[in-house]
Design an enzyme around this catalytic site. Structure first.
Site, short mmCIF file in Angstrom:
data_model
loop_
_atom_site.label_atom_id
_atom_site.label_comp_id
_atom_site.label_asym_id
_atom_site.label_seq_id
_atom_site.Cartn_x
_atom_site.Cartn_y
_atom_site.Cartn_z
N SER A 1 3.61 -6.46 6.66
CA SER A 1 3.00 -7.79 6.70
C SER A 1 2.27 -8.12 5.40
O SER A 1 1.78 -7.24 4.70
CB SER A 1 1.99 -7.88 7.85
OG SER A 1 2.63 -7.71 9.10
N GLN A 2 2.21 -9.42 5.12
CA GLN A 2 1.44 -9.92 3.97
C GLN A 2 -0.04 -9.61 4.21
O GLN A 2 -0.56 -9.81 5.31
CB GLN A 2 1.66 -11.42 3.91
CG GLN A 2 0.94 -12.10 2.77
CD GLN A 2 1.19 -13.61 2.76
OE1 GLN A 2 2.09 -14.10 3.43
NE2 GLN A 2 0.40 -14.32 1.99
#
Ligand code: SAH
Length: 214
Positions: A64-65
């Site tokens: 995930s970012q």
């Protein structure tokens, strides 16, 4: 984090997260301690590990970012007494952030290869989460109820089992939507039968899928 070079890159990432609106110092502090570069192949580390982007981790999935991890962690309102269930261990990055925040963490992943590599990363770096290989749609009833449940894949709907496995006052943070874009949704359990739903805007996740993948 020991490595000075990565420490510097991570400090820049923290400034970027602040400028994008993340304000919970406990969350920022936790993120600043996670060696995200260890989740990247050596050739990608310098350039990509501390950029605020999602990145491929194999099996068609992404880590995930950081902004998304920070945003979801903030919404969960984790403290040192929290018991948290995560659906979608993936790389183990969000799992590590939750452990660093002091939570007791349970995490489920449906891809065998990712389950195994996340387990290795978390063990080697002393993050003590309980990891499970399987389908997260049903939650983890034997360990329920949870103070918080975080879903890190795009859910086509809000699974009922995840709501009922929350403590009264517990929080479910889940991106909801079919297709490419989901609405970040917070469900708070008010009592045995009532829930409050709040929507926090659009995010992009890989889809939450039902069957497991060996
Ligand atoms: N939290 C992760 C995000 C990984 S991407 C990180 O920080 O790296 C989302 C993950 O959810 C993928 O690894 C995908 O395999 C997993 N996933 C999708 N559907 C699932 C399901 N039903 N149960 C458990 N995991 C699931």
């Amino acid at each position: 984090m020991k490595d000075v070079k990565f420490k510097g890159l991570c400090a820049k990432l923290i400034l970027e997260l602040k400028s994008k609106g993340i304000s919970d110092n406990k969350v920022l502090d936790a993120i600043s301690k996670i060696p995200r570069h260890l989740l990247f192949e050596p050739v990608f580390r310098d350039k990509f590990a501390y950029q605020d982007i999602a990145f491929p981790i194999g099996a068609n999935q992404t880590i995930s970012q950081p902004y998304t991890v920070a945003f979801q962690s903030e919404l969960l309102m984790v403290n040192r007494a929290s018991k948290i269930l995560e659906i979608g261990t993936g790389s183990g990055y969000q799992t590590a952030v939750l452990c660093q925040l002091g939570a007791k963490v349970f995490s489920i992943e449906r891809h065998k290869s990712l389950f195994q590599s996340a387990k290795l990363f978390l063990n080697q770096n002393n993050y003590r989460a309980q990891l499970f290989f399987g389908d997260g749609f049903l939650g983890k009833k034997v360990f329920a109820p949870f103070d918080g449940i975080i879903v890190t894949c795009g859910a086509p709907f809000i699974p009922k089992e995840l709501k009922t496995q929350l403590k009264i006052g517990g929080r479910l943070v889940i991106p909801v939507g079919e297709g490419d874009v989901q609405q970040m949704t917070l469900i708070q359990r008010l009592n045995d039968s009532d829930y409050k739903e709040t929507i926090y805007g659009e995010f992009k996740f890989v889809p939450m899928l039902k069957n497991i993948n060996n």
